[in-house]
Scaffold this motif. Structure first.
Motif, PDB file in Angstrom:
ATOM      1  N   PHE A  38       0.854  -1.194   0.000  1.00 62.11           N
ATOM      2  CA  PHE A  38       0.000   0.000   0.000  1.00 62.11           C
ATOM      3  C   PHE A  38       0.877   1.227   0.000  1.00 62.11           C
ATOM      4  CE2 PHE A  38      -2.537  -3.274   2.096  1.00 62.11           C
ATOM      5  CZ  PHE A  38      -3.670  -3.244   1.306  1.00 62.11           C
ATOM      6  N   ARG A  39       0.544   2.168  -0.889  1.00 63.71           N
ATOM      7  CA  ARG A  39       1.346   3.384  -0.963  1.00 63.71           C
ATOM      8  C   ARG A  39       0.450   4.586  -1.265  1.00 63.71           C
ATOM      9  NH1 ARG A  39       2.797   4.561  -6.248  1.00 63.71           N
ATOM     10  NH2 ARG A  39       2.200   3.000  -7.802  1.00 63.71           N
ATOM     11  N   LEU A  40       1.018   5.750  -1.040  1.00 62.04           N
ATOM     12  CA  LEU A  40       0.235   6.974  -1.105  1.00 62.04           C
ATOM     13  C   LEU A  40      -0.303   7.257  -2.505  1.00 62.04           C
ATOM     14  CD1 LEU A  40      -0.687   9.276   0.745  1.00 62.04           C
ATOM     15  CD2 LEU A  40       1.370  10.536   0.086  1.00 62.04           C
ATOM     16  N   GLY A  41       0.467   6.933  -3.536  1.00 62.12           N
ATOM     17  CA  GLY A  41      -0.009   7.169  -4.894  1.00 62.12           C
ATOM     18  C   GLY A  41      -1.346   6.523  -5.160  1.00 62.12           C
ATOM     19  N   GLU A  42      -1.524   5.297  -4.689  1.00 58.23           N
ATOM     20  CA  GLU A  42      -2.805   4.618  -4.872  1.00 58.23           C
ATOM     21  C   GLU A  42      -3.917   5.335  -4.125  1.00 58.23           C
ATOM     22  OE1 GLU A  42      -5.047   0.327  -4.075  1.00 58.23           O
ATOM     23  OE2 GLU A  42      -3.098   0.724  -3.147  1.00 58.23           O
ATOM     24  N   MET A  43      -3.608   5.872  -2.950  1.00 64.88           N
ATOM     25  CA  MET A  43      -4.650   6.554  -2.175  1.00 64.88           C
ATOM     26  C   MET A  43      -5.157   7.788  -2.919  1.00 64.88           C
ATOM     27  SD  MET A  43      -5.197   4.650   0.411  1.00 64.88           S
ATOM     28  CE  MET A  43      -4.686   3.202  -0.534  1.00 64.88           C
ATOM     29  N   TYR A  44      -4.266   8.524  -3.597  1.00 65.25           N
ATOM     30  CA  TYR A  44      -4.705   9.673  -4.397  1.00 65.25           C
ATOM     31  C   TYR A  44      -5.619   9.222  -5.535  1.00 65.25           C
ATOM     32  CZ  TYR A  44      -1.818  13.294  -2.218  1.00 65.25           C
ATOM     33  OH  TYR A  44      -1.293  14.207  -1.341  1.00 65.25           O
ATOM     34  N   LEU A  45      -5.280   8.098  -6.170  1.00 65.02           N
ATOM     35  CA  LEU A  45      -6.118   7.606  -7.260  1.00 65.02           C
ATOM     36  C   LEU A  45      -7.470   7.114  -6.758  1.00 65.02           C
ATOM     37  CD1 LEU A  45      -3.337   5.753  -9.256  1.00 65.02           C
ATOM     38  CD2 LEU A  45      -4.644   7.723 -10.060  1.00 65.02           C
ATOM     39  N   GLY A 104     -10.655  16.646 -13.567  1.00 65.81           N
ATOM     40  CA  GLY A 104     -10.853  15.411 -12.818  1.00 65.81           C
ATOM     41  C   GLY A 104     -11.894  14.502 -13.427  1.00 65.81           C
ATOM     42  N   THR A 105     -11.843  14.322 -14.731  1.00 65.00           N
ATOM     43  CA  THR A 105     -12.800  13.439 -15.405  1.00 65.00           C
ATOM     44  C   THR A 105     -12.398  11.983 -15.207  1.00 65.00           C
ATOM     45  OG1 THR A 105     -11.553  13.438 -17.468  1.00 65.00           O
ATOM     46  CG2 THR A 105     -13.167  15.215 -17.161  1.00 65.00           C
ATOM     47  N   MET A 106     -13.340  11.078 -15.410  1.00 62.33           N
ATOM     48  CA  MET A 106     -13.005   9.667 -15.285  1.00 62.33           C
ATOM     49  C   MET A 106     -11.995   9.249 -16.344  1.00 62.33           C
ATOM     50  SD  MET A 106     -13.872   7.928 -12.709  1.00 62.33           S
ATOM     51  CE  MET A 106     -13.380   6.355 -13.418  1.00 62.33           C
ATOM     52  N   ASP A 107     -12.062   9.809 -17.536  1.00 64.78           N
ATOM     53  CA  ASP A 107     -11.067   9.458 -18.554  1.00 64.78           C
ATOM     54  C   ASP A 107      -9.663   9.829 -18.090  1.00 64.78           C
ATOM     55  OD1 ASP A 107     -12.886   8.344 -20.291  1.00 64.78           O
ATOM     56  OD2 ASP A 107     -13.061  10.129 -21.567  1.00 64.78           O
ATOM     57  N   ALA A 108      -9.521  11.013 -17.504  1.00 66.73           N
ATOM     58  CA  ALA A 108      -8.214  11.443 -17.018  1.00 66.73           C
ATOM     59  C   ALA A 108      -7.756  10.588 -15.839  1.00 66.73           C
ATOM     60  CB  ALA A 108      -8.263  12.913 -16.617  1.00 66.73           C
ATOM     61  N   ILE A 109      -8.689  10.232 -14.983  1.00 62.26           N
ATOM     62  CA  ILE A 109      -8.353   9.395 -13.825  1.00 62.26           C
ATOM     63  C   ILE A 109      -7.925   8.001 -14.279  1.00 62.26           C
ATOM     64  CG2 ILE A 109      -9.338   8.259 -11.784  1.00 62.26           C
ATOM     65  CD1 ILE A 109     -11.126  10.832 -11.521  1.00 62.26           C
ATOM     66  N   LYS A 110      -8.626   7.450 -15.241  1.00 64.81           N
ATOM     67  CA  LYS A 110      -8.252   6.135 -15.771  1.00 64.81           C
ATOM     68  C   LYS A 110      -6.855   6.170 -16.384  1.00 64.81           C
ATOM     69  CE  LYS A 110     -13.041   4.903 -16.913  1.00 64.81           C
ATOM     70  NZ  LYS A 110     -14.009   4.718 -18.030  1.00 64.81           N
ATOM     71  N   ALA A 111      -6.558   7.215 -17.121  1.00 64.02           N
ATOM     72  CA  ALA A 111      -5.232   7.340 -17.730  1.00 64.02           C
ATOM     73  C   ALA A 111      -4.146   7.377 -16.662  1.00 64.02           C
ATOM     74  CB  ALA A 111      -5.173   8.596 -18.605  1.00 64.02           C
ATOM     75  N   GLU A 112      -4.440   8.058 -15.550  1.00 65.78           N
ATOM     76  CA  GLU A 112      -3.441   8.155 -14.475  1.00 65.78           C
ATOM     77  C   GLU A 112      -3.273   6.829 -13.755  1.00 65.78           C
ATOM     78  OE1 GLU A 112      -0.543  10.591 -13.722  1.00 65.78           O
ATOM     79  OE2 GLU A 112      -2.308  11.268 -14.833  1.00 65.78           O
ATOM     80  N   TRP A 113      -4.368   6.103 -13.556  1.00 64.69           N
ATOM     81  CA  TRP A 113      -4.257   4.755 -12.987  1.00 64.69           C
ATOM     82  C   TRP A 113      -3.295   3.916 -13.827  1.00 64.69           C
ATOM     83  CZ3 TRP A 113      -5.453   2.337  -8.608  1.00 64.69           C
ATOM     84  CH2 TRP A 113      -6.508   2.778  -7.810  1.00 64.69           C
ATOM     85  N   LYS A 114      -3.481   3.923 -15.138  1.00 62.73           N
ATOM     86  CA  LYS A 114      -2.657   3.085 -16.014  1.00 62.73           C
ATOM     87  C   LYS A 114      -1.180   3.434 -15.883  1.00 62.73           C
ATOM     88  CE  LYS A 114      -6.132   2.100 -19.575  1.00 62.73           C
ATOM     89  NZ  LYS A 114      -6.472   2.228 -21.017  1.00 62.73           N
ATOM     90  N   LYS A 115      -0.883   4.716 -15.786  1.00 61.05           N
ATOM     91  CA  LYS A 115       0.515   5.135 -15.666  1.00 61.05           C
ATOM     92  C   LYS A 115       1.104   4.802 -14.305  1.00 61.05           C
ATOM     93  CE  LYS A 115      -0.469   9.385 -17.095  1.00 61.05           C
ATOM     94  NZ  LYS A 115      -0.255  10.823 -17.435  1.00 61.05           N
ATOM     95  N   GLU A 116       0.300   4.912 -13.276  1.00 53.40           N
ATOM     96  CA  GLU A 116       0.813   4.810 -11.905  1.00 53.40           C
ATOM     97  C   GLU A 116       1.008   3.373 -11.443  1.00 53.40           C
ATOM     98  OE1 GLU A 116       2.119   6.282  -8.163  1.00 53.40           O
ATOM     99  OE2 GLU A 116       1.795   7.328 -10.067  1.00 53.40           O
ATOM    100  N   ILE A 117       0.124   2.463 -11.833  1.00 50.41           N
ATOM    101  CA  ILE A 117       0.150   1.119 -11.251  1.00 50.41           C
ATOM    102  C   ILE A 117       0.808   0.084 -12.142  1.00 50.41           C
ATOM    103  CG2 ILE A 117      -1.898   1.553  -9.856  1.00 50.41           C
ATOM    104  CD1 ILE A 117      -3.443  -0.207 -11.973  1.00 50.41           C
ATOM    105  N   ILE A 118       1.416   0.484 -13.235  1.00 46.39           N
ATOM    106  CA  ILE A 118       2.022  -0.474 -14.137  1.00 46.39           C
ATOM    107  C   ILE A 118       2.975  -1.406 -13.377  1.00 46.39           C
ATOM    108  CG2 ILE A 118       3.836   1.195 -14.770  1.00 46.39           C
ATOM    109  CD1 ILE A 118       3.876  -0.200 -17.545  1.00 46.39           C
ATOM    110  N   GLY A 119       2.858  -2.677 -13.670  1.00 48.07           N
ATOM    111  CA  GLY A 119       3.740  -3.672 -13.071  1.00 48.07           C
ATOM    112  C   GLY A 119       3.296  -4.208 -11.736  1.00 48.07           C
ATOM    113  N   GLU A 120       2.250  -3.633 -11.146  1.00 49.23           N
ATOM    114  CA  GLU A 120       1.878  -3.995  -9.781  1.00 49.23           C
ATOM    115  C   GLU A 120       0.768  -5.041  -9.707  1.00 49.23           C
ATOM    116  OE1 GLU A 120       1.611  -0.688  -7.006  1.00 49.23           O
ATOM    117  OE2 GLU A 120       2.716   0.568  -8.424  1.00 49.23           O
TER     118      GLU A 120
END
Length: 489
Positions: free
Chosen positions: A369-376, A409-425
């Motif tokens: 668990f890390r802070l980046g996920e909490m922001y998402l 803060g649209t869902m499209d933008a949020i989804k794009a950020e999820w993809k970038k942030e959680i890669i490999g996890e």
């Protein structure tokens, strides 16, 4: 092979679980006859559970999910290693070994957790010893909630409030029974058990203060799990509230420079993680991260990865994005007797403290668990409950720290950020399921370096793709006819 519920129960009854000293290095084991004779025995068992919990993250537990996505192309020399989930075609069957092993290792942990919870209260303890025992019980409830969520998100459909009471989840196991042949509980029942364990862990670990880099469960780790589970359960208010509490606690900080990112992901010394599990050079078991993405050869001093980031993936990151700078590096690659220079996935480069030259172990402290996920979580939960301003605030805070352009803060933008942030996890397929989306194509960096065809670079997985919900392993169903298979397998 025996039913995993029987084999894991036998293992639990024999207490074949490595116990550990304070540094979590395996040292001895406890026999059933001598188990739980003292609080010291319980402490060793608790450390053994931490060791088993660690084996359930990284390696096959993360990259099996990742290679099923559009993140990666199979290289020309990948040798069909992890080929079934990557192709996700008719050849991806219920006898695939990663799906089997993830199921078995996860339930092995569950049964050992149950062993502790069934036996620890039988000890006669002093007041101080009882307080210590309560910590071990809290850890066990946390581990069980966490691993049951890992299981239900992989082997069952996403939680849907309108059908969760009838959708098949995974078996809920809370006791030790050598004759057990459990049926699948509903998704709602699995989430009810997870909620019960989280509630117990919150009570028992209330006094275990969270801190960055914690290697054992804390109250903040329990809250982070609660926020994650709430998001998957579409409990937007709870997910937003708890993630905000952790964000605003002041205990954790997003990596906002290249040095911060290197500290977090290379040296395991950053300030983002609420729970990152212990590793050291002496114990590689369960902590080898994701060598399929690098495959360094000490004979030719070049890389021969099984999986290469797609150009699609690389193009998601702006030049200023710290994630693109740290998690992808241009490296010399040797494939099919030819030299190339390609961007490889280096999020799991390997902590130098856990490396012995010239060999590569790719060992890290698993970051649960890390802070980046909490922001998402906060951004998505707020967007889904209609608070666009709060969603934008959380999303922009993460984007600013990572060096990415700020968006609405649209869902499209949020989804794009999820993809970038959680890669490999190991969570991208969950996102597809949660959003009811899929993907189309894996554009390669260099077509000559990758496998080609409809199951590889041209792969398309539509929304609702059935094999995003993994199969109940064939081996389990052969010995337990109460386990109903998922559709499409």
């Amino acid at each position: 092979m025996k039913n995993i519920f029987k084999t894991t129960l036998v293992a639990a009854m024999a207490l074949l679980i490595a116990s550990c000293e304070l540094d979590l290095t395996p040292s001895t084991s406890i026999s059933q006859a001598d188990a739980f004779q003292s609080i010291d025995d319980a402490a060793k068992f608790d450390n053994g559970l931490a060791n088993r919990y660690r084996t359930c993250f990284y390696g096959i537990f993360s990259y099996t999910n990742e290679v099923q996505s559009e993140y990666f192309n199979a290289s020309v020399d990948f040798g069909n290693r992890n080929g079934q989930p990557h192709r996700s075609d008719e050849n991806f069957t219920a006898d695939e070994y990663n799906m089997r092993d993830i199921w078995q290792y996860s339930y092995l942990l569950v049964v050992n957790i149950n062993n502790l919870l069934e036996n620890i209260d039988k000890l006669e303890l002093s007041g101080d010893e009882q307080a210590e025992a309560n910590i071990y019980k809290g850890n066990a409830h946390f581990y069980r909630a966490s691993i049951m969520h890992e299981l239900v998100r992989r082997y069952a459909p996403m939680y849907n409030p309108s059908s969760a009471s009838s959708d098949l989840g995974v078996p809920v196991i809370t006791s030790i029974d050598l004759g057990l042949k459990p049926a699948r509980n509903t998704v709602a029942e699995v989430y009810a058990q997870i909620a019960s364990d989280i509630a117990a862990a919150k009570q028992l670990l209330a006094g275990v203060t969270g801190e960055a880099g914690a290697i054992k469960p804390t109250i903040d780790a329990v809250k982070a799990l609660e926020a994650r589970v709430a998001l998957y359960k579409q409990d937007w208010a709870t997910a937003a509230s708890i993630s905000a509490e952790l964000i605003n606690s002041g205990k954790y900080a997003l990596a906002a420079t290249a040095e911060d990112m290197e500290a977090e992901w290379v040296n395991d010394s950053g300030a983002e993680c609420m729970l990152q599990l212990y590793t050291d050079l002496a114990e590689a078991g369960g902590t080898r991260a994701n060598d399929v993405f690098l495959g360094y050869s000490t004979k030719i001093f070049k890389y021969a990865p099984d999986f290469i980031p797609t150009q699609t993936t690389i193009d998601w990151y702006e030049a200023s994005d710290l994630r693109g700078q740290v998690w992808f590096k241009e490296l010399p690659v040797y494939l099919s007797s030819t030299d190339y220079t390609l961007k490889l996935f280096t999020k799991y480069w390997g902590n130098p403290a856990n490396e012995t030259a010239p060999n590569r172990a790719y060992m890290h402290s698993p970051k649960i668990f890390r802070l980046g996920e909490m922001y998402l979580i906060n951004a998505e939960a707020n967007a889904m409950k209609g608070d666009a301003a709060a969603a934008k605030e959380a999303l922009n805070a993460l984007q600013a720290a990572r060096g990415a352009s700020l968006t609405e803060g649209t869902m499209d933008a949020i989804k794009a950020e999820w993809k970038k942030e959680i890669i490999g996890e190991g969570y991208i397929v969950d996102c597809y399921k949660r959003w009811n989306e899929g993907y189309s194509g894996r554009i390669p960096q260099n077509i000559n370096t990758v496998q080609q065809g409809p199951s590889f670079n041209e792969k398309e997985c539509p929304a609702g793709f059935q094999k995003f919900v993994w199969a109940i392993p064939d081996e389990e169903r052969k010995v337990n006819d109460n386990l109903v298979q998922n559709p499409g397998w």
